[in-house]
Design a protein around this motif. Sequence first.
Motif, PDB file in Angstrom:
ATOM      1  N   ILE A  22     -34.107  39.342 -28.446  1.00  0.00           N
ATOM      2  CA  ILE A  22     -33.727  39.355 -27.024  1.00  0.00           C
ATOM      3  C   ILE A  22     -34.649  40.289 -26.245  1.00  0.00           C
ATOM      4  CG2 ILE A  22     -31.871  39.885 -25.393  1.00  0.00           C
ATOM      5  CD1 ILE A  22     -29.876  39.195 -27.630  1.00  0.00           C
ATOM      6  N   ARG A  23     -34.965  41.439 -26.839  1.00  0.00           N
ATOM      7  CA  ARG A  23     -35.879  42.378 -26.189  1.00  0.00           C
ATOM      8  C   ARG A  23     -37.227  41.722 -25.891  1.00  0.00           C
ATOM      9  NH1 ARG A  23     -39.776  45.221 -28.471  1.00  0.00           N
ATOM     10  NH2 ARG A  23     -38.915  44.835 -30.548  1.00  0.00           N
ATOM     11  N   SER A  24     -37.741  40.951 -26.866  1.00  0.00           N
ATOM     12  CA  SER A  24     -39.025  40.268 -26.662  1.00  0.00           C
ATOM     13  C   SER A  24     -38.934  39.255 -25.524  1.00  0.00           C
ATOM     14  CB  SER A  24     -39.455  39.564 -27.956  1.00  0.00           C
ATOM     15  OG  SER A  24     -39.711  40.501 -28.984  1.00  0.00           O
ATOM     16  N   LEU A  25     -37.788  38.555 -25.450  1.00  0.00           N
ATOM     17  CA  LEU A  25     -37.594  37.588 -24.369  1.00  0.00           C
ATOM     18  C   LEU A  25     -37.571  38.282 -23.009  1.00  0.00           C
ATOM     19  CD1 LEU A  25     -34.867  35.247 -25.952  1.00  0.00           C
ATOM     20  CD2 LEU A  25     -37.223  34.621 -25.367  1.00  0.00           C
ATOM     21  N   ARG A  55     -22.876  40.355 -30.309  1.00  0.00           N
ATOM     22  CA  ARG A  55     -22.279  41.479 -29.578  1.00  0.00           C
ATOM     23  C   ARG A  55     -22.845  42.809 -30.072  1.00  0.00           C
ATOM     24  NH1 ARG A  55     -16.268  41.417 -27.545  1.00  0.00           N
ATOM     25  NH2 ARG A  55     -17.338  39.784 -26.409  1.00  0.00           N
ATOM     26  N   GLU A  56     -23.008  42.931 -31.380  1.00  0.00           N
ATOM     27  CA  GLU A  56     -23.621  44.141 -31.919  1.00  0.00           C
ATOM     28  C   GLU A  56     -25.041  44.328 -31.373  1.00  0.00           C
ATOM     29  OE1 GLU A  56     -21.197  43.843 -36.169  1.00  0.00           O
ATOM     30  OE2 GLU A  56     -23.386  43.721 -36.144  1.00  0.00           O
ATOM     31  N   ALA A  57     -25.794  43.224 -31.291  1.00  0.00           N
ATOM     32  CA  ALA A  57     -27.163  43.292 -30.767  1.00  0.00           C
ATOM     33  C   ALA A  57     -27.166  43.728 -29.308  1.00  0.00           C
ATOM     34  CB  ALA A  57     -27.845  41.934 -30.917  1.00  0.00           C
ATOM     35  N   LEU A  58     -26.229  43.218 -28.531  1.00  0.00           N
ATOM     36  CA  LEU A  58     -26.156  43.586 -27.115  1.00  0.00           C
ATOM     37  C   LEU A  58     -25.786  45.065 -26.944  1.00  0.00           C
ATOM     38  CD1 LEU A  58     -24.376  40.403 -25.682  1.00  0.00           C
ATOM     39  CD2 LEU A  58     -26.803  41.030 -25.447  1.00  0.00           C
ATOM     40  N   ILE A  59     -24.896  45.556 -27.809  1.00  0.00           N
ATOM     41  CA  ILE A  59     -24.555  46.978 -27.781  1.00  0.00           C
ATOM     42  C   ILE A  59     -25.794  47.816 -28.101  1.00  0.00           C
ATOM     43  CG2 ILE A  59     -23.263  48.789 -28.970  1.00  0.00           C
ATOM     44  CD1 ILE A  59     -21.479  47.295 -27.123  1.00  0.00           C
ATOM     45  N   ALA A  60     -26.571  47.373 -29.092  1.00  0.00           N
ATOM     46  CA  ALA A  60     -27.798  48.090 -29.450  1.00  0.00           C
ATOM     47  C   ALA A  60     -28.774  48.107 -28.279  1.00  0.00           C
ATOM     48  CB  ALA A  60     -28.445  47.436 -30.674  1.00  0.00           C
ATOM     49  N   LEU A  61     -28.887  46.989 -27.585  1.00  0.00           N
ATOM     50  CA  LEU A  61     -29.778  46.915 -26.417  1.00  0.00           C
ATOM     51  C   LEU A  61     -29.278  47.805 -25.284  1.00  0.00           C
ATOM     52  CD1 LEU A  61     -30.474  43.071 -26.450  1.00  0.00           C
ATOM     53  CD2 LEU A  61     -32.164  44.868 -26.853  1.00  0.00           C
ATOM     54  N   GLU A  62     -27.962  47.918 -25.148  1.00  0.00           N
ATOM     55  CA  GLU A  62     -27.408  48.790 -24.129  1.00  0.00           C
ATOM     56  C   GLU A  62     -27.727  50.251 -24.444  1.00  0.00           C
ATOM     57  OE1 GLU A  62     -23.258  49.077 -21.705  1.00  0.00           O
ATOM     58  OE2 GLU A  62     -23.102  49.327 -23.884  1.00  0.00           O
ATOM     59  N   ILE A  63     -27.603  50.635 -25.708  1.00  0.00           N
ATOM     60  CA  ILE A  63     -27.918  52.009 -26.107  1.00  0.00           C
ATOM     61  C   ILE A  63     -29.379  52.325 -25.805  1.00  0.00           C
ATOM     62  CG2 ILE A  63     -28.162  53.557 -28.101  1.00  0.00           C
ATOM     63  CD1 ILE A  63     -25.722  52.132 -29.327  1.00  0.00           C
ATOM     64  N   SER A  64     -30.253  51.341 -26.017  1.00  0.00           N
ATOM     65  CA  SER A  64     -31.689  51.564 -25.798  1.00  0.00           C
ATOM     66  C   SER A  64     -32.070  51.507 -24.322  1.00  0.00           C
ATOM     67  CB  SER A  64     -32.504  50.526 -26.572  1.00  0.00           C
ATOM     68  OG  SER A  64     -32.376  49.239 -25.985  1.00  0.00           O
ATOM     69  N   GLY A  65     -31.128  51.133 -23.455  1.00  0.00           N
ATOM     70  CA  GLY A  65     -31.403  51.116 -22.025  1.00  0.00           C
ATOM     71  C   GLY A  65     -31.982  49.820 -21.500  1.00  0.00           C
ATOM     72  N   LEU A  66     -31.954  48.768 -22.317  1.00  0.00           N
ATOM     73  CA  LEU A  66     -32.511  47.481 -21.894  1.00  0.00           C
ATOM     74  C   LEU A  66     -31.540  46.647 -21.076  1.00  0.00           C
ATOM     75  CD1 LEU A  66     -34.441  46.554 -25.135  1.00  0.00           C
ATOM     76  CD2 LEU A  66     -35.462  46.652 -22.869  1.00  0.00           C
ATOM     77  N   VAL A  67     -30.261  46.753 -21.419  1.00  0.00           N
ATOM     78  CA  VAL A  67     -29.256  45.972 -20.708  1.00  0.00           C
ATOM     79  C   VAL A  67     -28.075  46.857 -20.347  1.00  0.00           C
ATOM     80  CG1 VAL A  67     -29.907  43.864 -21.976  1.00  0.00           C
ATOM     81  CG2 VAL A  67     -27.946  45.226 -22.751  1.00  0.00           C
ATOM     82  N   SER A  86     -39.924  50.042 -27.683  1.00  0.00           N
ATOM     83  CA  SER A  86     -39.591  50.335 -29.082  1.00  0.00           C
ATOM     84  C   SER A  86     -38.577  49.348 -29.644  1.00  0.00           C
ATOM     85  CB  SER A  86     -39.022  51.757 -29.193  1.00  0.00           C
ATOM     86  OG  SER A  86     -37.860  51.874 -28.413  1.00  0.00           O
ATOM     87  N   ALA A  87     -38.696  49.100 -30.941  1.00  0.00           N
ATOM     88  CA  ALA A  87     -37.739  48.232 -31.624  1.00  0.00           C
ATOM     89  C   ALA A  87     -36.412  48.956 -31.783  1.00  0.00           C
ATOM     90  CB  ALA A  87     -38.292  47.829 -32.997  1.00  0.00           C
ATOM     91  N   ILE A  88     -35.362  48.180 -32.093  1.00  0.00           N
ATOM     92  CA  ILE A  88     -34.022  48.748 -32.246  1.00  0.00           C
ATOM     93  C   ILE A  88     -33.869  49.269 -33.668  1.00  0.00           C
ATOM     94  CG2 ILE A  88     -31.561  48.266 -32.038  1.00  0.00           C
ATOM     95  CD1 ILE A  88     -33.132  47.985 -29.425  1.00  0.00           C
ATOM     96  N   THR A  89     -33.822  50.587 -33.829  1.00  0.00           N
ATOM     97  CA  THR A  89     -33.701  51.170 -35.165  1.00  0.00           C
ATOM     98  C   THR A  89     -32.734  52.352 -35.135  1.00  0.00           C
ATOM     99  OG1 THR A  89     -35.572  52.656 -34.767  1.00  0.00           O
ATOM    100  CG2 THR A  89     -36.069  50.547 -35.809  1.00  0.00           C
ATOM    101  N   GLY A  90     -32.245  52.714 -36.329  1.00  0.00           N
ATOM    102  CA  GLY A  90     -31.498  53.956 -36.494  1.00  0.00           C
ATOM    103  C   GLY A  90     -30.171  54.049 -35.773  1.00  0.00           C
ATOM    104  N   LEU A  91     -29.488  52.926 -35.545  1.00  0.00           N
ATOM    105  CA  LEU A  91     -28.222  52.975 -34.807  1.00  0.00           C
ATOM    106  C   LEU A  91     -26.999  52.901 -35.717  1.00  0.00           C
ATOM    107  CD1 LEU A  91     -29.041  50.702 -31.727  1.00  0.00           C
ATOM    108  CD2 LEU A  91     -29.225  53.187 -31.953  1.00  0.00           C
ATOM    109  N   GLY A  92     -27.196  52.653 -37.004  1.00  0.00           N
ATOM    110  CA  GLY A  92     -26.059  52.623 -37.918  1.00  0.00           C
ATOM    111  C   GLY A  92     -25.823  51.259 -38.533  1.00  0.00           C
ATOM    112  N   GLU A  93     -24.840  51.206 -39.412  1.00  0.00           N
ATOM    113  CA  GLU A  93     -24.501  49.953 -40.091  1.00  0.00           C
ATOM    114  C   GLU A  93     -23.903  48.945 -39.106  1.00  0.00           C
ATOM    115  OE1 GLU A  93     -25.410  49.382 -43.011  1.00  0.00           O
ATOM    116  OE2 GLU A  93     -25.798  51.391 -43.811  1.00  0.00           O
ATOM    117  N   SER A  94     -24.021  47.679 -39.465  1.00  0.00           N
ATOM    118  CA  SER A  94     -23.377  46.626 -38.681  1.00  0.00           C
ATOM    119  C   SER A  94     -21.874  46.843 -38.686  1.00  0.00           C
ATOM    120  CB  SER A  94     -23.696  45.252 -39.293  1.00  0.00           C
ATOM    121  OG  SER A  94     -22.744  44.288 -38.899  1.00  0.00           O
ATOM    122  N   PRO A  95     -21.233  46.992 -37.518  1.00  0.00           N
ATOM    123  CA  PRO A  95     -19.779  47.198 -37.499  1.00  0.00           C
ATOM    124  C   PRO A  95     -18.994  46.073 -38.176  1.00  0.00           C
ATOM    125  CG  PRO A  95     -20.722  47.864 -35.410  1.00  0.00           C
ATOM    126  CD  PRO A  95     -21.827  47.195 -36.181  1.00  0.00           C
TER     127      PRO A  95
END
Length: 232
Positions: A22-25, A55-67, A86-95
């Motif tokens: 999604i980030r690339s898009l 949903r997990e991916a969107l939360i990760a993007l929100e943490i990174s400030g993209l969405v 930057s790629a999405i890294t280091g946010l923890g296990e998949s809930p």
Amino acid sequence: MTGTQLKQVESKRLYQHIADQIRSLIQSGGFAAGSRLPPERDLAQQLGVSRPSLREALIALEISGLVEIRQGSGVYVCRAADRQASAITGLGESPSELMQARAVLEGAVIVLATALTTPDSLTRLRDTLDAMRANVDEGRSPLAHDRAFHVCIAEMSGNSVLVRMVAELFDERHSPISARLSGHAETSQTWAAALAEHEAIYRALEERDPLAAQSAIRNHLKASGTRWIEGG
């Protein structure tokens, strides 16, 4: 190779792959800054992934400030999205995987606990429930007592390794992605539902019924996952 220190390669989780796509898009202009992303159902279908993973991916993007996720409105691309690289890294296990793992582990642990239940252990468990109920009634987060409830059941099994495993999986809730997800999902209503499910687990233990106890804790963790991850 002399003098060269190699870095360990991180194994990416599914939500990270989805978030990177999604980030690339976004960065290629597929979604303009300030625009709203397609509804989750449509976006999940387009990407060929499950809604919990999306949903997990969107939360990760929100943490990174993209969405920005706006409850009741949708997910919007932030104005500064084109400056994020930057790629999405280091946010923890998949809930969602975390809850599956907990259901497998705690479903087995409680069978052992049922066989070793004592009046004293039931009293300790009852105390955690009462403290949890007090927090819910006061509108405060009962997370600490929630943790104590699950760890207490593990302690009833008499296996210190299982106690540590249950505690470690529960504490993964404090990872960046899980904590942000909790901020979106947890309400007094969801905590009240969790408390009622804890009461069902307690009754099964009180009755020394291992199958009922196992069913109750797995149903609880499944329902918790639905409330927490899917927003249902």
